[in-house]
Design a protein around this motif. Structure first.
Motif, PDB file in Angstrom:
ATOM      1  N   TYR A 161      43.695  28.916  34.996  1.00 36.16           N
ATOM      2  CA  TYR A 161      44.216  29.125  33.973  1.00 36.16           C
ATOM      3  C   TYR A 161      43.917  27.470  33.393  1.00 36.16           C
ATOM      4  O   TYR A 161      43.717  26.680  34.007  1.00 36.16           O
ATOM      5  N   TYR A 195      41.512  35.878  41.365  1.00 34.20           N
ATOM      6  CA  TYR A 195      41.493  34.226  41.837  1.00 34.20           C
ATOM      7  C   TYR A 195      42.681  33.924  42.888  1.00 34.20           C
ATOM      8  O   TYR A 195      43.322  34.954  43.258  1.00 34.20           O
ATOM      9  N   ARG A 216      44.255  37.438  44.240  1.00 31.09           N
ATOM     10  CA  ARG A 216      44.896  38.253  43.392  1.00 31.09           C
ATOM     11  C   ARG A 216      43.721  39.011  42.628  1.00 31.09           C
ATOM     12  O   ARG A 216      42.862  38.438  42.353  1.00 31.09           O
ATOM     13  N   HIS A 219      42.969  40.280  36.381  1.00 25.77           N
ATOM     14  CA  HIS A 219      44.204  40.737  35.620  1.00 25.77           C
ATOM     15  C   HIS A 219      44.584  39.951  34.233  1.00 25.77           C
ATOM     16  O   HIS A 219      44.020  38.756  34.278  1.00 25.77           O
ATOM     17  N   HIS A 221      47.535  38.877  31.656  1.00 23.55           N
ATOM     18  CA  HIS A 221      49.238  38.824  31.573  1.00 23.55           C
ATOM     19  C   HIS A 221      49.617  39.179  29.964  1.00 23.55           C
ATOM     20  O   HIS A 221      48.917  38.831  29.212  1.00 23.55           O
ATOM     21  N   GLU A 235      51.379  42.808  33.736  1.00 23.71           N
ATOM     22  CA  GLU A 235      50.063  42.438  33.863  1.00 23.71           C
ATOM     23  C   GLU A 235      49.221  43.861  33.670  1.00 23.71           C
ATOM     24  O   GLU A 235      49.672  44.713  34.182  1.00 23.71           O
TER      25      GLU A 235
END
Ligand code: FE2
Length: 301
Positions: A161, A195, A216, A219, A221, A235
């Motif tokens: 992010y 990630y 994870r 995706h 969000h 998500e």
């Protein structure tokens, strides 16, 4: 002492339950009583040793010590134990067909820039493969929801992010977008990547002890809200992702799986100044009537 009974574990539980039974608030009373029953029951079921109890308290202490205003290790711990998803799912009260909630995660930021339809939320130099995301927001009866707000955030192809990555512009891959008069929306972004969640704290120790990975699946969000409708934090997951079966935080639900399909549409790409070919993903969000709510919680990253 003659005639004295040896204290048993069940006698301890009974004394402790009794000592808390006068909590005046009924909900607090219920939670305390059930917490003691569950905790004592757990200790009895595994015949917890004194050393293990000390180890557990040390794990909790470290969970607090590594947390700060940017990192909430207790939330992450709740996530990897499936408690967050259990509580979200237990409380959603949503009918079949409604957009289902998933974890907010620790990377939400308020105040993302508001964009127009077909704008590109990828503002970095090398974020990944372009993707056009589009769809409609509808109510449970199929009517379009006009002026619904989509709050969107995702990683770039580093799996990071923007607020965790100095190479990305501020608020990169974050945006807010309103549906139009037909309830539709569309924006350009990049195909998300899977990630890892951080493993340098107690969460990592628990994952390792359980022989679990820390990944994870890819995706995007979304927080979808509209006046007169329940706000949904969720998500959408890339169905083909290699980690789709083993999400470290258990956020995946069947209704949240999406397909990124290759698109060869030069006219569509050039209209937005994008390169052809690109990826396409479409998803329709179904909201139910209710109170618009604020986002539950967020750390500042
Ligand atoms: Fe995420």
């Amino acid at each position: 002492m003659d005639g004295a009974l040896k204290t048993t574990p069940d006698m301890i539980t009974e004394i402790v339950l009794k000592s808390y039974e006068k909590a005046p608030d009924p909900r607090t009373n219920q939670i305390l009583q059930e917490l003691i029953i569950a905790l004592h029951g757990f200790a009895k079921a595994v015949k917890l040793t004194p050393d293990e109890l000390i180890a557990a308290t040390q794990l909790l202490a470290r969970t607090g010590q590594i947390s700060d205003h940017k990192r909430h290790e207790f939330i992450l711990m709740s996530d990897i134990l499936g408690l967050t998803m259990l509580v979200e799912t237990m409380n959603d009260d949503l009918p079949e067909g409604a957009f289902e909630p998933s974890v907010l995660g620790p990377f939400y930021r308020e105040g993302s820039p508001e964009i127009a339809h077909f704008d590109n939320i990828s503002r970095g130099d090398n974020d990944g493969s372009p993707a056009l995301v589009s769809g409609q927001v509808r109510d449970i009866d199929g009517n379009p929801v006009v002026n619904a707000m989509l709050d969107i955030w995702q990683t770039n192809n580093n799996g990071l992010y923007e607020n965790m990555d100095d190479t990305q512009p501020d608020y990169n891959l974050r945006a807010r977008l309103r549906t139009d008069g037909e309830g539709t929306y569309s924006f350009w972004t990049v195909k998300p990547e899977s990630y890892p969640i951080p493993t340098d704290g107690p969460v990592g120790d628990v994952l390792e002890a359980g022989a679990r990975h820390n990944m994870r699946p890819a995706h995007i969000h979304f927080i979808v809200s509209a006046l007169g409708y329940k706000t949904i934090v969720s998500e959408l997951f890339a169905r083909e992702d290699e980690y789709i079966e083993g999400d470290a935080v258990f956020g995946v639900k069947d209704s949240l799986l999406v397909d990124f399909t290759p698109a060869d549409e030069p006219a569509v790409a050039s209209k937005s100044g994008m390169e052809n070919p690109f990826w396409r993903m479409s998803y329709d969000f179904v909201l139910v009537a209710g109170d618009r709510a604020q986002t539950a919680f967020s750390t500042e990253r």
